[in-house]
Write an enzyme that holds these catalytic residues in place. Structure first.
Site, PDB file in Angstrom:
ATOM      1  CD  GLU A 122      70.081  28.911 -33.427  1.00  0.00           C
ATOM      2  OE1 GLU A 122      69.670  28.037 -32.659  1.00  0.00           O
ATOM      3  OE2 GLU A 122      69.447  29.939 -33.692  1.00  0.00           O
ATOM      4  CE  LYS A 124      65.099  28.066 -43.012  1.00  0.00           C
ATOM      5  NZ  LYS A 124      64.454  26.925 -43.673  1.00  0.00           N
ATOM      6  CG  ASP A 126      64.675  20.837 -45.447  1.00  0.00           C
ATOM      7  OD1 ASP A 126      63.769  21.633 -45.143  1.00  0.00           O
ATOM      8  OD2 ASP A 126      64.823  20.377 -46.587  1.00  0.00           O
ATOM      9  CE1 TYR A 235      70.529  17.788 -32.737  1.00  0.00           C
ATOM     10  CE2 TYR A 235      70.407  18.186 -35.109  1.00  0.00           C
ATOM     11  CZ  TYR A 235      71.004  17.572 -34.019  1.00  0.00           C
ATOM     12  OH  TYR A 235      72.067  16.734 -34.217  1.00  0.00           O
ATOM     13  CE  LYS A 324      66.079  27.850 -47.531  1.00  0.00           C
ATOM     14  NZ  LYS A 324      64.713  28.123 -47.992  1.00  0.00           N
ATOM     15  CB  CYS A 418      45.015  16.733 -74.028  1.00  0.00           C
ATOM     16  SG  CYS A 418      44.915  16.245 -72.286  1.00  0.00           S
ATOM     17  CB  CYS A 421      40.986  14.195 -72.895  1.00  0.00           C
ATOM     18  SG  CYS A 421      41.403  15.922 -73.270  1.00  0.00           S
ATOM     19  CB  CYS A 436      44.102  20.069 -72.072  1.00  0.00           C
ATOM     20  SG  CYS A 436      42.594  19.158 -72.483  1.00  0.00           S
ATOM     21  CB  CYS A 442      40.636  17.132 -69.567  1.00  0.00           C
ATOM     22  SG  CYS A 442      42.346  16.549 -69.514  1.00  0.00           S
TER      23      CYS A 442
END
Length: 686
Positions: A122, A124, A126, A235, A324, A418, A421, A436, A442
């Site tokens: 079948e 698959k 998503d 389905y 997959k 960063c 910050c 950071c 931050c």
């Protein structure tokens, strides 16, 4: 008296008309959505629906439970209750390898001892796994997969799906059981997804990542009228009930379709693994012609008795596997790199791209992971890059078309400070990410910690989603998780905030109260300690039972806990030694948050394994790894994650990595199998 009879006759006529219109509209829906037959025009259908709505409004007592008028929505659900599944919704083992499929087939042959068998293949789809319950032919409940044991009851939203029968069709060949469940996938068609994103883009809203996320978010909408507008579809792929009603899975699929349930016609019976692989190759490209996103093929043993014989592991059936498809790739231009700061301070580069269609969606952003990948790919602004979607969900850059590199392509210079910050970035030895270190000041880190604490898998605080806590943070109302429990003192301030109001604030306060009953393992996960995911939090909570022993444990003691190990132990210890974190724990305790497990700890079965330590590696035939850990612990032994001279035994399963075997051999650590371990405890420990 004549008026009384006239009234009675009018009511009887109304009841008959409601029943007739309901049956007619159900029939027309089935013809249109299942058989692609339009027996009436859209205008005629809408007129019949309006007649039924008018009659139901005038005579609500005669409206049928599964009236077609429910498909237009209108039900408002403030909170979805959860319910335990009668039949657990287990996940499937996944593979991207045809070799793995042949090995799966060999295990099936072995398990069935040479008996003949067939597979059902079948597509698959998503979307969102859903369990539907039908009683006496009527749809009575829709429950999401959730964690596989419990899910959200979203019946009012499920009823809006027009391809889904609210009552079943009669079937002369086999009547539907009085009570059964249908498992299937709710999905958002690609054209609906694209239309929705186009509308969001015009309105300046954030785009939805993919159709699966869009379907999941839609099912969580509180207004079923909004759900109806999203035009979800369904389905069916499985039938479940007590007792045996069909000899094979394929027979069940055929019956579901005769009863009016939507079953994709793309499934096929395959007699050999070679036929399975041919089916997979056939749909590799052909699947993109479908109006729904797909990401693989599900392969199941057809005979239901053979399914029972093969049985289950703790997490998935042994009679099914999902293949997959490899990620689809495309080529597009890299325009800019932006840098995002995460909960743990990791600075992640994100590529901004020219839009490119990929696996059914339009990709505009992609992950570049870290500075190492930028250097390894030699990325430059203006490059034409290759992009693929890992698992067809998260786009990532995998290469550069050097033959098309423009002369003015600009080398990418990774920031030294960063971006949020300004704190100089650090790169811990052995790590790929710059970080950071300003975790107390931050803003993105602090905000992400709050979002993590209230998230569904952690405290799951109703009325306090990521957007709300982020807004509270920006307004200076909260800075850490403990501040959330001080919000009730600021009721007057909160109710006057835009888009909140009294009802929203009440719901939030109720959610905060409910979060005080969330089990300790989820609270531990919600604290956001680096490397402490759901599984590690469960293991630590089960081992120590409360927060204080965890905070006071040494690195060596923590590392001996199953699934923990040295790196996680060092992270937990460093977190526990920070005075601000200990203060946070004390404030959460004072607020009433659960900082210990309730109930009795599992009682030991014997002391047969006292003084012995074990490492488990590989896949086991009779039991899951978690079950074998319990065998060891409840019989006095200990489980660790690393091999050393002090280790008593390495328990080897199928597909154990060669490195552990080599290390155990070099250190003269005995290597045993699952049956050897179970023989060491005379009752098997289970």
């Amino acid at each position: 008296m004549l008026d009384l009879f006239a009234t009675h006759d009018a009511q009887r006529d109304a009841q008959d008309n409601i029943r007739t219109l309901t049956e007619r509209l159900h029939y027309l829906n089935h013809q249109y959505y299942q058989n692609d037959v339009s027996e009436v025009t859209d205008q005629e259908f809408d007129q019949l629906l309006r007649e039924l709505q008018a009659l139901e409004k005038q005579y609500p007592e005669y409206a049928l439970p599964n009236s077609p008028t429910q498909r237009v929505g209108g039900t408002i659900t403030k909170q979805f209750p959860t319910q335990e599944h009668r039949f657990p919704m287990l996940s499937l083992a996944n593979t991207y390898s045809e070799t793995d499929l042949r090995e799966f087939d060999e295990r099936v042959q072995k398990g069935l001892e040479g008996a003949e068998y067939q597979y059902v293949c079948e597509l698959k789809f998503d979307g969102v796994a859903m369990s539907l319950r039908y009683e006496h032919g009527q749809l009575t409940q829709g429950v999401t997969r959730g964690d596989g044991t419990r899910g959200d009851v979203v019946t009012s939203n499920v009823r809006t799906i027009k391809t889904l029968p609210l009552h079943l069709r009669e079937d002369a060949e086999r009547a539907a059981p009085a009570d059964f469940e249908v498992r299937g996938e709710i999905f958002m068609p690609l054209n609906v997804f694209n239309d929705l994103n186009a509308e969001r883009e015009q309105n300046g809203e954030a785009l939805l990542a993919n159709p699966r996320n869009a379907a999941s978010g839609t099912l969580k909408l509180q207004d079923s009228a909004q759900v109806a507008a999203r035009r979800l579809r369904f389905y069916a792929y499985s039938f479940l009930s007590t007792g045996r009603h069909f000899p094979t899975h394929s027979a069940a699929l055929q019956a579901l379709k005769r009863w009016g349930l939507p079953v994709s016609d793309t499934w096929r019976l395959c007699g050999t693994i070679d036929e399975v692989l041919a089916f997979i190759h056939e749909w590799d490209k052909k699947r993109f012609e479908l109006p729904v996103a797909t990401d693989g093929i599900v392969i199941k043993i057809d005979d239901l008795r053979q399914q029972e014989l093969l049985g289950y592991t703790a997490k998935s059936p042994r009679w099914a596997i999902a293949y997959k498809y490899p990620a689809e790739a495309g080529r597009t231009r890299l325009n800019e790199i932006i840098y995002q700061v995460g909960r743990t301070g990791a600075v992640t580069p994100v590529a901004l791209l020219d839009p490119v269609p990929l696996a059914g969606t339009v990709v505009k952003r992609a992950s570049v992971h870290n500075a190492n990948q930028i250097a390894a790919l030699d990325l430059r602004l203006g490059d034409l890059v290759f992009v693929e979607k890992g698992g067809e969900i998260i786009p990532k850059i995998t290469g550069v078309d050097l033959s098309a590199r423009p002369a003015d392509a600009v080398p990418i210079v990774y920031p030294t400070a960063c971006p949020a910050c300004g704190t100089p970035l650090v790169r811990p030895e052995g790590e790929a990410h710059f970080r950071c270190p300003n975790e107390r000041g931050c803003a993105p880190q602090l905000k992400s910690k709050l979002e993590h604490y209230v998230s569904r898998k952690a405290l799951n605080i109703d009325g306090l989603g990521a957007e709300t806590v982020g807004r509270f943070f920006d307004l200076g109302l909260v800075r850490d998780a403990a501040d959330l429990y001080d919000l009730p003192r600021r009721r007057d301030e909160l109710v006057n905030l835009e888009r909140l109001g009294e009802k929203s604030v009440q719901r939030m306060f109720a959610g905060l109260d409910a979060s005080k009953e969330v089990p300790f393992d989820r609270v531990l996960f919600g604290l956001g300690i680096r490397y402490v995911g759901e599984t590690v939090a469960e293991k630590l909570a089960a081992h120590y039972r409360s927060i204080d022993p965890i905070l006071n444990a040494s690195v060596e003691e923590l590392a001996a806990v199953p699934e923990v190990g040295g790196v996680i132990a060092e992270s937990v210890t460093a977190w526990a030694q920070d005075a601000a974190n200990r203060e946070l724990v004390e404030r959460l305790k004072a607020a009433g948050v659960q900082m210990q497990l309730t109930g009795e700890a599992p009682q030991p079965l014997s002391d047969r394994l006292n003084g012995l330590t074990f490492v488990l590696s590989g896949v086991f035939e009779q039991h899951s790894r978690e079950e074998l850990e319990q065998v060891i612990v409840r019989n006095g032994g200990k489980v660790t994650g690393s091999i050393s001279k002090k280790l008593s035994y390495l328990v080897a399963g199928d597909k154990m990595g060669p490195a552990k075997r080599e290390k155990a051999t070099a250190l003269n650590v005995p290597i045993i199998g699952e049956t050897d371990l179970l023989a060491m405890v005379t009752d098997g420990g289970l």
